[in-house]
Design an enzyme around this catalytic site. Sequence first.
Site, mmCIF file in Angstrom:
data_model
loop_
_atom_site.group_PDB
_atom_site.id
_atom_site.type_symbol
_atom_site.label_atom_id
_atom_site.label_comp_id
_atom_site.label_asym_id
_atom_site.label_seq_id
_atom_site.Cartn_x
_atom_site.Cartn_y
_atom_site.Cartn_z
ATOM 1 N N GLU A 84 1.038 -1.100 0.143
ATOM 2 C CA GLU A 84 0.250 0.773 -0.314
ATOM 3 C C GLU A 84 0.450 1.431 -0.239
ATOM 4 O O GLU A 84 2.119 1.060 0.707
ATOM 5 C CB GLU A 84 -1.176 -0.019 1.388
ATOM 6 C CG GLU A 84 -2.347 -0.998 1.175
ATOM 7 C CD GLU A 84 -2.764 -1.336 1.888
ATOM 8 O OE1 GLU A 84 -2.673 -0.406 3.169
ATOM 9 O OE2 GLU A 84 -4.180 -1.589 1.684
ATOM 10 N N CYS B 119 3.720 8.592 0.754
ATOM 11 C CA CYS B 119 4.182 8.019 1.802
ATOM 12 C C CYS B 119 4.678 6.095 1.405
ATOM 13 O O CYS B 119 3.465 5.757 1.149
ATOM 14 C CB CYS B 119 3.102 7.853 2.682
ATOM 15 S SG CYS B 119 3.598 6.895 4.270
ATOM 16 N N CYS C 109 -1.549 6.503 9.402
ATOM 17 C CA CYS C 109 -0.244 5.751 10.108
ATOM 18 C C CYS C 109 -0.662 4.482 10.573
ATOM 19 O O CYS C 109 -1.658 4.353 11.351
ATOM 20 C CB CYS C 109 0.644 7.027 10.638
ATOM 21 S SG CYS C 109 0.818 8.360 10.459
ATOM 22 N N CYS D 13 5.196 -4.332 16.201
ATOM 23 C CA CYS D 13 4.606 -3.298 17.500
ATOM 24 C C CYS D 13 3.473 -3.612 17.454
ATOM 25 O O CYS D 13 2.606 -3.667 16.856
ATOM 26 C CB CYS D 13 5.023 -2.320 16.627
ATOM 27 S SG CYS D 13 7.110 -1.791 16.601
HETATM 28 N N1 SAH Z 1 8.933 1.390 10.325
HETATM 29 C C1 SAH Z 1 8.898 2.291 10.404
HETATM 30 C C2 SAH Z 1 7.718 3.656 9.461
HETATM 31 C C3 SAH Z 1 6.592 2.683 9.434
HETATM 32 S S1 SAH Z 1 5.421 3.515 10.959
HETATM 33 C C4 SAH Z 1 8.775 3.109 11.501
HETATM 34 O O1 SAH Z 1 7.793 2.288 12.440
HETATM 35 O O2 SAH Z 1 8.772 4.240 12.491
HETATM 36 C C5 SAH Z 1 4.637 4.718 9.985
HETATM 37 C C6 SAH Z 1 5.068 5.312 11.599
HETATM 38 O O3 SAH Z 1 2.683 5.079 11.647
HETATM 39 C C7 SAH Z 1 5.366 5.335 12.741
HETATM 40 O O4 SAH Z 1 6.110 6.310 13.600
HETATM 41 C C8 SAH Z 1 4.450 4.532 14.307
HETATM 42 O O5 SAH Z 1 4.885 3.951 14.747
HETATM 43 C C9 SAH Z 1 4.035 4.944 13.219
HETATM 44 N N2 SAH Z 1 2.224 3.877 13.615
HETATM 45 C C10 SAH Z 1 2.125 3.050 13.694
HETATM 46 N N3 SAH Z 1 1.251 2.204 13.718
HETATM 47 C C11 SAH Z 1 0.467 3.404 14.027
HETATM 48 C C12 SAH Z 1 -1.429 3.889 14.344
HETATM 49 N N4 SAH Z 1 -2.224 2.434 14.765
HETATM 50 N N5 SAH Z 1 -2.098 4.659 14.854
HETATM 51 C C13 SAH Z 1 -0.074 5.832 15.186
HETATM 52 N N6 SAH Z 1 0.489 5.709 13.904
HETATM 53 C C14 SAH Z 1 0.818 4.755 13.703
HETATM 54 FE FE1 SF4 Z 2 6.788 -1.148 13.826
HETATM 55 FE FE2 SF4 Z 2 7.611 0.776 11.704
HETATM 56 FE FE3 SF4 Z 2 6.911 -2.449 12.232
HETATM 57 FE FE4 SF4 Z 2 4.942 -1.102 12.502
HETATM 58 S S1 SF4 Z 2 6.182 -0.665 10.804
HETATM 59 S S2 SF4 Z 2 5.723 -2.993 13.154
HETATM 60 S S3 SF4 Z 2 5.140 0.944 13.813
HETATM 61 S S4 SF4 Z 2 8.712 -1.317 13.354
#
Ligand code: SAH
Ligand code: SF4
Length: 353
Positions: A81, A117, A346, A128
């Site tokens: 996506e 993005c 995000c 996460c």
């Molecule tokens: N993996 C990288 C980049 C992709 S995620 C990272 O984790 O930084 C992009 C951003 O979206 C990150 O800051 C992530 O923590 C945030 N994010 C992930 N899940 C989210 C959610 N449910 N609501 C808001 N932001 C979220």
């Molecule tokens: Fe964590 Fe970023 Fe991976 Fe989502 S995309 S699991 S926020 S590291």
Amino acid sequence: MDLSNLEKVLENEPKYRLNQANEAVFKNFISDWSEATFFSKDLRDKLNKECPLEIKADVLVSKKEDSIKARIKLKDGLMIETVLMRHSSPTKSGQQIANPQSNLKLVGDKDGRNTVCVSSQVGCPLGCLFCATGKMGFKRNLSADEIIEQVIFFSRLLKIEGSSVTNVTFMGMGEPFLNYDNVIKAVKIFNDPKYFNIGVRSISISTAGIIEGIKKLSEESLHVNLAISLHAPNDKLRKELMPIDKKYPLEEVLKAVDEYIEKTKRKVMFEYVLIKGVNDSDECAKQLSKLMKKPLYFVNLILYNKTGSFEPSETKRVEKFKAILEKLKIRYTQRYRFGDDINAACGQFIISK
Ligand code: SAH
Ligand code: SF4
């Protein structure tokens, strides 16, 4: 789209032909080789057969009309996506559009920022708890071409209204620093004046805190914006939300960031998703403020987008959290929420079968 045979198809042509082909794809954003009229008809037919330019995607336009999500089908059938966010020029509203390249017309002023993005991996291995991508597990890294393809997709759409992609953020699916070489390869093409010509200050990489990546980025000549997903002000809580904290604890991540700042003199953004009853207490705000008291640090507060596991913090709580940061003189911004109605915000990036 598949350009892996491009050099081979052009190997008996004069060298400048390859440059012409690259410019046609990465600068003029042609979507069919028949548009490359500087090539002979035979060569155009051959290119269409061996280096197809079609990008297979479904598109959703958000109700607020400020974001468009594309689900792109890769060569091996996997899906990713990517989202276009329009900062000041609303797109024409639409429902699901099956064949975007011929049906979707954009309207709006041409001066707004157009941010794409991009995803860097199919899925993500870091799991996460608050993130939809993390829940789908890890499939594979994207090639540089597959990262670039996402920006090309929207560049072709924007070309119709005479505008272009102005910003790229690596905040889609995946952890960019676990696919470092391909991410940097793509960044160089985005930045190249011969192609996309997007300034390094308009390109951002967000990482969950992969220290090797932060170190390598500080050695690069291209100083793109760096963002760190913090989300908790202490290891106890961060470990619960982000398993990667066990390998890269806060103190070590912040040390790597300080070294990065020392070398690059660039500001660093710390992302903090506000999750109800989890990381939004007064105490968390105070701990966060203590960590963030450095000249080139700033906090980016993100409202939690629902992915199943948690609830977003209530408005009153968010205001209180911000008031504490303000009182303690911490620089912060709050992220505008794009595309939550089309699951393009995000952390909502997920492909389920
Ligand atoms: N993996 C990288 C980049 C992709 S995620 C990272 O984790 O930084 C992009 C951003 O979206 C990150 O800051 C992530 O923590 C945030 N994010 C992930 N899940 C989210 C959610 N449910 N609501 C808001 N932001 C979220
Ligand atoms: Fe964590 Fe970023 Fe991976 Fe989502 S995309 S699991 S926020 S590291």
